[in-house]
Design a protein around this motif. Structure first.
Motif, PDB file in Angstrom:
ATOM      1  N   VAL A  74       0.839  -1.207   0.000  1.00 53.71           N
ATOM      2  CA  VAL A  74       0.000   0.000   0.000  1.00 53.71           C
ATOM      3  C   VAL A  74       0.871   1.254   0.000  1.00 53.71           C
ATOM      4  CG1 VAL A  74      -1.648   1.348   1.364  1.00 53.71           C
ATOM      5  CG2 VAL A  74      -1.987  -1.109   1.067  1.00 53.71           C
ATOM      6  N   ALA A  75       1.908   1.280   0.858  1.00 54.70           N
ATOM      7  CA  ALA A  75       2.811   2.434   0.903  1.00 54.70           C
ATOM      8  C   ALA A  75       3.562   2.584  -0.410  1.00 54.70           C
ATOM      9  CB  ALA A  75       3.800   2.280   2.060  1.00 54.70           C
ATOM     10  N   GLY A  76       3.936   1.453  -1.025  1.00 54.14           N
ATOM     11  CA  GLY A  76       4.633   1.494  -2.304  1.00 54.14           C
ATOM     12  C   GLY A  76       3.768   2.054  -3.414  1.00 54.14           C
ATOM     13  N   LEU A  77       2.505   1.634  -3.464  1.00 57.79           N
ATOM     14  CA  LEU A  77       1.588   2.153  -4.484  1.00 57.79           C
ATOM     15  C   LEU A  77       1.320   3.632  -4.262  1.00 57.79           C
ATOM     16  CD1 LEU A  77      -0.123   1.464  -6.933  1.00 57.79           C
ATOM     17  CD2 LEU A  77      -1.946   0.686  -5.408  1.00 57.79           C
ATOM     18  N   ASP A  78       1.167   4.008  -2.997  1.00 58.90           N
ATOM     19  CA  ASP A  78       0.972   5.416  -2.635  1.00 58.90           C
ATOM     20  C   ASP A  78       2.167   6.264  -3.092  1.00 58.90           C
ATOM     21  OD1 ASP A  78      -0.504   7.427  -0.668  1.00 58.90           O
ATOM     22  OD2 ASP A  78       1.634   7.539  -0.197  1.00 58.90           O
ATOM     23  N   THR A  79       3.389   5.745  -2.856  1.00 59.53           N
ATOM     24  CA  THR A  79       4.603   6.467  -3.245  1.00 59.53           C
ATOM     25  C   THR A  79       4.739   6.543  -4.758  1.00 59.53           C
ATOM     26  OG1 THR A  79       5.686   5.696  -1.232  1.00 59.53           O
ATOM     27  CG2 THR A  79       7.116   6.537  -2.960  1.00 59.53           C
ATOM     28  N   PHE A  80       4.391   5.444  -5.441  1.00 57.70           N
ATOM     29  CA  PHE A  80       4.446   5.425  -6.903  1.00 57.70           C
ATOM     30  C   PHE A  80       3.582   6.534  -7.496  1.00 57.70           C
ATOM     31  CE2 PHE A  80       2.193   4.068 -10.787  1.00 57.70           C
ATOM     32  CZ  PHE A  80       3.262   3.947 -11.662  1.00 57.70           C
ATOM     33  N   VAL A  81       2.361   6.668  -6.976  1.00 57.57           N
ATOM     34  CA  VAL A  81       1.447   7.697  -7.495  1.00 57.57           C
ATOM     35  C   VAL A  81       1.996   9.097  -7.199  1.00 57.57           C
ATOM     36  CG1 VAL A  81      -0.851   8.716  -7.229  1.00 57.57           C
ATOM     37  CG2 VAL A  81      -0.598   6.243  -7.413  1.00 57.57           C
ATOM     38  N   ALA A  82       2.535   9.293  -5.995  1.00 61.15           N
ATOM     39  CA  ALA A  82       3.093  10.605  -5.641  1.00 61.15           C
ATOM     40  C   ALA A  82       4.255  10.973  -6.555  1.00 61.15           C
ATOM     41  CB  ALA A  82       3.553  10.604  -4.182  1.00 61.15           C
ATOM     42  N   ILE A  83       5.158  10.024  -6.797  1.00 60.59           N
ATOM     43  CA  ILE A  83       6.340  10.304  -7.618  1.00 60.59           C
ATOM     44  C   ILE A  83       5.943  10.542  -9.080  1.00 60.59           C
ATOM     45  CG2 ILE A  83       8.446   9.240  -8.556  1.00 60.59           C
ATOM     46  CD1 ILE A  83       8.978   8.147  -5.740  1.00 60.59           C
ATOM     47  N   VAL A  84       5.004   9.733  -9.593  1.00 62.52           N
ATOM     48  CA  VAL A  84       4.561   9.944 -10.980  1.00 62.52           C
ATOM     49  C   VAL A  84       3.826  11.278 -11.115  1.00 62.52           C
ATOM     50  CG1 VAL A  84       3.132   9.054 -12.864  1.00 62.52           C
ATOM     51  CG2 VAL A  84       4.484   7.476 -11.507  1.00 62.52           C
ATOM     52  N   ALA A  85       3.064  11.669 -10.078  1.00 62.15           N
ATOM     53  CA  ALA A  85       2.407  12.984 -10.100  1.00 62.15           C
ATOM     54  C   ALA A  85       3.440  14.089 -10.248  1.00 62.15           C
ATOM     55  CB  ALA A  85       1.583  13.187  -8.831  1.00 62.15           C
ATOM     56  N   GLY A  86       4.559  13.932  -9.528  1.00 66.43           N
ATOM     57  CA  GLY A  86       5.650  14.901  -9.660  1.00 66.43           C
ATOM     58  C   GLY A  86       6.284  14.868 -11.038  1.00 66.43           C
ATOM     59  N   LEU A  87       6.388  13.664 -11.627  1.00 66.06           N
ATOM     60  CA  LEU A  87       6.961  13.537 -12.976  1.00 66.06           C
ATOM     61  C   LEU A  87       6.047  14.145 -14.042  1.00 66.06           C
ATOM     62  CD1 LEU A  87       8.533   9.950 -12.980  1.00 66.06           C
ATOM     63  CD2 LEU A  87       9.736  12.132 -13.192  1.00 66.06           C
ATOM     64  N   ILE A  88       4.782  14.291 -13.721  1.00 68.65           N
ATOM     65  CA  ILE A  88       3.852  14.973 -14.635  1.00 68.65           C
ATOM     66  C   ILE A  88       4.023  16.490 -14.507  1.00 68.65           C
ATOM     67  CG2 ILE A  88       1.413  15.437 -15.150  1.00 68.65           C
ATOM     68  CD1 ILE A  88       0.838  12.565 -14.108  1.00 68.65           C
ATOM     69  N   THR A  89       4.069  16.967 -13.267  1.00 67.51           N
ATOM     70  CA  THR A  89       4.006  18.416 -13.047  1.00 67.51           C
ATOM     71  C   THR A  89       5.361  19.121 -13.121  1.00 67.51           C
ATOM     72  OG1 THR A  89       4.066  18.008 -10.662  1.00 67.51           O
ATOM     73  CG2 THR A  89       1.911  18.284 -11.647  1.00 67.51           C
TER      74      THR A  89
END
Length: 456
Positions: free
Chosen positions: A258-273
């Motif tokens: 769960v923490a890994g999936l949460d971190t994946f989404v956060a990091i990809v969000a940063g890679l978008i913005t």
């Protein structure tokens, strides 16, 4: 007594837990926190804190939920030693879940409004001044803010009323899979923009010059705070999902996933913005306004910006709505456990309470903007966010930690037995000293420093 509902599959549990954790904290707060805190070093420290602090507290919430098969207040009453008062914390946890949604619903409404505007092409060909005016018009209109907050609450109540498996689990799984697919597509597109490499370097490469500008202490505290904020720890937000699962698998592996999936989404969000900001010469440290004032300018200037902007705000809304549904499930479960209401009545009761309670937050940006609690420039949402983020999350996490490790609470032996039940990664007994001494000390620091820095 009616049998406790359960989640239908392991994938459902992972996506539902992650959906509750993945929200505005990931796709809105994380990218601007990275921008404000010097880039790559912050990301590195954030991941470290998530592993050594976030995951252990997450296993504690899951363990309390799975052992008791109840929501947080009832769970503490069941597990606490006879005559003790640990359950008092449960009332604050209930309040925290309600207060969180009273401002989260309003911010979710902003995102829904921006999705509608992006689909209609309202940002295309607009100057930065025009886009700022669009934001200003939205924030100054009580009707607009309350309307889109109300739509979000209707969706949340409707999904939760359908049942745990047929509504909450099924809809969240669909949203989460769509969210991840949209994010990957947007991330790839952002990396193809001119000068995006500089954005990636800023985002992922530790740069001590950037860190020194912000201050090492501020960066460390920001990463520590974000690691708790992102997992919704401290108010029983994740405890409820533990109460819906069986003892087939140990809880450490589930928490890491769960923490890994949460971190994946956060990091990809940063890679978008972040790369998009560098591509269009926009400062990535624009704070909370990054999503609503800055990025529409990027979409306006980008080829295919109307479609990309629409997809961006759709994924943002899915992220916000998954948290709305996940936290709202807590509020529904409270009414089921405490008052014996059926699911539909419990959802309606909680929905009315939160909708009415969200109106002051919406009015705080316009009609009641003169009311500035805590300090000058604050609005009602700042007060609500302060209560949840600076008080209830860190203090609640501390109480949860002490309850699971202290001999006067549930106790370390009971906690470790529950965590290690089932197949999968086991929690080492050698970590007992870390859980009993180091973790509480860090949580006390988080609570005290957070209060001091806020007012200082």
């Amino acid at each position: 007594m009616k049998e406790r509902e359960s989640i239908g599959s392991r994938l459902g549990f992972i996506l539902l837990s992650a959906g509750c954790a993945i929200g505005i904290g990931n796709v809105w707060r994380f990218p601007y926190m990275v921008g404000e805190n010097g880039g790559g070093f912050f990301v590195l420290i954030y991941v470290l804190f998530l592993l050594i602090l976030g995951v252990p507290i997450l296993t504690m919430e899951y363990a309390i939920g799975r052992s008791s098969r109840l929501s947080v207040l009832s769970a503490f009453k069941k597990l606490e030693p006879k005559g003790s008062k640990w359950h008092i914390y449960g009332y604050f946890a209930i309040a925290g879940n309600y207060i969180l949604l009273m401002f989260y619903s309003v911010v979710s409404g902003w995102i829904l409004r921006y999705f509608v505007l992006a689909v209609k092409g309202e940002f295309m060909g607009k100057s930065p001044k025009n886009i700022a005016e669009i934001y200003g018009e939205m924030m100054s209109s009580p009707k607009t803010l309350i309307l889109f907050m109300g739509i979000t609450m209707l969706i949340t109540v409707a999904v939760t009323s359908m049942g745990l498996q047929k509504g909450v689990e099924r809809i969240t799984k669909i949203m989460m899979i769509m969210l991840i697919l949209i994010m990957i597509g947007l991330g790839i597109r952002s990396l193809t923009l001119p000068n995006s490499v500089e954005g990636v370097k800023f985002y992922l490469m530790p740069n001590m010059d950037n860190v020194r500008k912000v201050g090492v202490g501020n960066v460390l505290y920001g990463a520590l705070n974000q690691s708790f904020f992102t997992l919704s720890l401290g108010i029983g937000g994740m405890e409820i999902f533990g109460s819906y699962i069986k003892k087939e698998r140990s809880l450490v592996g589930e928490a890491i996933l769960v923490a890994g999936l949460d971190t994946f989404v956060a990091i990809v969000a940063g890679l978008i913005t972040i790369p998009a900001c560098f591509a269009f010469n926009v400062a990535p440290d624009n704070g909370p306004s990054l999503i609503f004032l800055t990025l529409p300018n990027v979409f306006s200037a980008m080829k295919g910006g109307r479609i990309i902007g629409s997809l961006f705000f759709l994924f943002m809304y899915f992220a916000a709505l998954s948290t709305m549904i996940g936290v709202f499930e807590n509020d529904v479960s409270f009414s089921i456990d405490l008052f014996g209401l059926d699911r539909k009545k419990a959802a309606l009761f909680a929905g009315i309470m939160i909708t009415v309670g969200s109106i002051p937050c919406a009015l705080g940006f316009n009609v009641w903007s003169a009311f500035q609690p805590l300090k000058a420039g604050n609005v009602i949402m700042d007060l609500e966010d302060f209560i949840v983020s600076n008080l209830l999350l860190p203090i609640g996490s501390l109480i949860c930690c002490l309850f699971c490790t202290c001999k006067y609470g549930w106790g370390f032996d009971n906690y470790i037995e529950e965590v290690n039940s089932g197949v999968g990664i086991k929690m080492s007994l050698g970590l007992k000293w870390y859980f009993k001494i180091v973790l509480p000390a860090i949580l006390i620091f988080l609570a005290v420093y957070g209060l001091w820095s806020y007012f200082a």
